[in-house]
Design an enzyme around this catalytic site. Structure first.
Site, short mmCIF file in Angstrom:
data_model
loop_
_atom_site.label_atom_id
_atom_site.label_comp_id
_atom_site.label_asym_id
_atom_site.label_seq_id
_atom_site.Cartn_x
_atom_site.Cartn_y
_atom_site.Cartn_z
CG ASN A 103 18.21 -0.76 -1.11
OD1 ASN A 103 17.66 -1.33 -2.05
ND2 ASN A 103 19.37 -1.17 -0.61
CB SER A 131 -27.80 -25.47 -3.23
OG SER A 131 -27.53 -26.78 -3.68
CD GLU A 144 -21.18 -20.24 4.47
OE1 GLU A 144 -21.95 -20.98 5.07
OE2 GLU A 144 -21.03 -20.30 3.23
CE1 TYR A 167 14.96 -3.85 -0.11
CE2 TYR A 167 16.76 -4.92 -1.29
CZ TYR A 167 15.42 -4.63 -1.16
OH TYR A 167 14.52 -5.12 -2.07
N1 ARG Z 1 12.00 -4.06 -6.00
C1 ARG Z 1 12.79 -3.88 -4.82
C2 ARG Z 1 11.89 -4.00 -3.59
O1 ARG Z 1 10.75 -3.93 -3.75
C3 ARG Z 1 13.44 -2.54 -4.83
C4 ARG Z 1 14.72 -2.48 -4.09
C5 ARG Z 1 15.75 -3.34 -4.70
N2 ARG Z 1 17.04 -3.00 -4.24
C6 ARG Z 1 18.14 -3.69 -4.55
N3 ARG Z 1 19.23 -3.22 -4.13
N4 ARG Z 1 18.11 -4.81 -5.17
O2 ARG Z 1 12.35 -4.17 -2.48
#
Ligand code: ARG
Length: 462
Positions: free
Chosen positions: A113, A280, A293, A320
């Site tokens: 995390n 075209s 475009e 997280y």
């Molecule tokens: N691949 C995860 C992301 O990009 C990494 C973190 C995942 N953490 C967890 N506790 N599952 O966020």
């Protein structure tokens, strides 16, 4: 690599379901972060050694192993196993395989995390500099084109109706201003994001005596984050980055729209080099501005990425959540699209010619000098509102007689306002007006020349 084991396999039983493994993995796209993951891990391991949580020798082995893994990935010799989910676990597993026991110590005091939060910040820091450099190149291309057309005129439009005459350079420099704001926004974004979440762990930090300042300094962050719960889930900088890219896209989509209109037969103001047009499959005569475009269309992808990012962040429970893994898809997409459209815009600006003779020959149409005539009457002592009314009546007469204001006889003009003198003819006419603009920042010749000088100096330093 032998049968890879995921780090939690002692806890969770059974073989992973193939469908679930595919669903949860991010390795297919987050491998893009590998360089940052590796430098982050080296800094983390160095800090563990300083704190005597691992030995110096273990650090050296970890460092060497990680460097070699980086080289393997560089050379396309690394086997990415999606069962390992993400780049963090893929690198760690490879390290353990390479160096054995010391590799098993790398993740001390760390979670994916705080690791991923650090990796994205490191990646974005570089990506912003790349994008800023591209923006500078585009700004320089605009200034060079402006210099070429510093003595030429064109109509400015409001509501896509003819408004006032301007210097072509002034028109082109308007994009340099927009891009300058984009550049500064990105710089600010980089300043704000440049802080280190490392040491925040999974959510609450660690009971080990980690030295957060040490990894922060090693990685060139300006400070550490001060709340671990926030730090592991803060993706404000992702939303800001994509917003900055979106606004950049908005600006370039306006350029694209202008140039598409200007290159029609109806306008015929510019000719974009054949290299940047397509034909075209059916109509042999076609010369389509597809690149422009697509610049316009790809801006839609940027807005889509922004909306996706904001929606991912909405109403997530604190700290997280795996939702956050999706952030990378959108920041990568935004960085790629923004880079592409800036490059394409620069190529087109370098290869566009204004049909100055054609534009100038049409400058009598549309009463571009009406406002300047009203200002002439102001200088003769009339209140602006009265002057506006008088010129409005004259325009209506001209329209009926299919004349321009400067084609009206002095006696006719004087019937409507006896303050008009012979000198009015020096005021009328697009070229006279563009030469007469006085205000700072106006689109006249003298101000455009000033601005070109200013931008050349500023962009040389940028
Ligand atoms: N691949 C995860 C992301 O990009 C990494 C973190 C995942 N953490 C967890 N506790 N599952 O966020």
């Amino acid at each position: 690599m032998s049968e890879t084991k995921r780090s939690w396999e002692n806890r969770l039983s059974g073989h992973p379901d193939e469908l679930a493994a595919d669903f949860v993995q991010s390795l297919s796209y987050d491998r893009r972060l590998y360089k940052y993951d590796i430098v982050g891990s080296i800094a983390h391991a160095g800090m563990l050694a300083k704190r005597k949580l691992i030995s110096k020798e273990e650090f050296e082995q970890i460092k060497q192993g990680l460097i070699e893994i980086g080289q393997q990935i560089d050379a396309g010799r690394f086997k990415f196993d999606k069962k390992l989910e993400d780049i963090h676990m893929a690198v760690e597993a490879a390290l353990i395989e390479k160096v054995g026991e010391p590799g098993r110590k790398l993740h001390t005091g760390r979670s994916r995390n705080d690791q991923v939060a650090a990796d994205i910040r490191l990646w974005m820091r570089d990506e912003i500099e790349i994008l800023q450099a591209k923006i500078t190149i585009l700004q320089k291309a605009f200034v060079a084109l402006a210099e070429k057309y510093a003595d030429n005129i064109m109509p400015a439009y409001t509501h896509l109706q003819r408004a006032q005459p301007v210097c072509i350079a002034g028109y082109l420099l308007s994009f340099v201003e927009m891009l300058s704001r984009d550049w500064i926004r990105l710089k600010n974004c980089r300043t704000l994001l440049n802080i280190s979440p490392l040491g925040s762990g999974a959510a609450a930090g660690s009971t080990l005596e980690l030295d957060r300042k040490s990894t922060c300094e090693d990685l060139g962050f300006s400070d550490i984050t001060y709340n671990s719960l926030d730090a592991v889930s803060d993706r404000d900088f992702c939303a800001e980055f994509i917003f900055d890219c979106s606004l950049l896209g908005a600006h370039l989509s306006r350029l694209a729209e202008d140039f598409i209109i200007f290159s029609t037969n109806e306008f015929d103001f510019i000719r974009i080099d054949d290299k940047y047009c397509t034909g075209s499959s059916m109509m042999p005569q076609k010369r389509n501005p597809d690149m422009l475009e697509l610049m316009r269309g790809k801006t839609g992808s940027l807005y889509g990425a922004l909306m996706a990012m904001l929606t991912i962040l909405k109403a997530q429970p604190s700290t997280y959540n795996r939702d956050l893994q999706e952030d990378k898809i959108h920041v990568f997409q935004a960085a790629d699209v923004a880079g592409q459209i800036v490059d394409m815009a620069a190529a087109i600006i370098n290869n566009t010619v204004f049909n100055t003779a054609k534009i100038e020959a049409g400058m009598d149409a549309g009463f571009l000098d009406a406002t300047a005539m009203a200002e002439y009457l102001v200088m003769k002592g009339l209140p602006f509102r009265t002057a506006h009314g008088i010129v409005g009546s004259l325009v209506a007469i001209c329209e009926k007689q299919q004349k321009s204001l400067s084609q009206l006889e002095l006696t006719e003009l004087q019937k409507h306002c006896n303050l008009v003198g012979q000198d009015v003819y020096e005021v009328l006419g697009a070229r006279n007006i563009v030469a007469a603009y006085k205000t700072k920042g106006s689109a006249g010749f003298s101000e455009a020349a000033e601005q070109i000088k200013y931008w050349k100096k500023r962009l040389a330093e940028q």
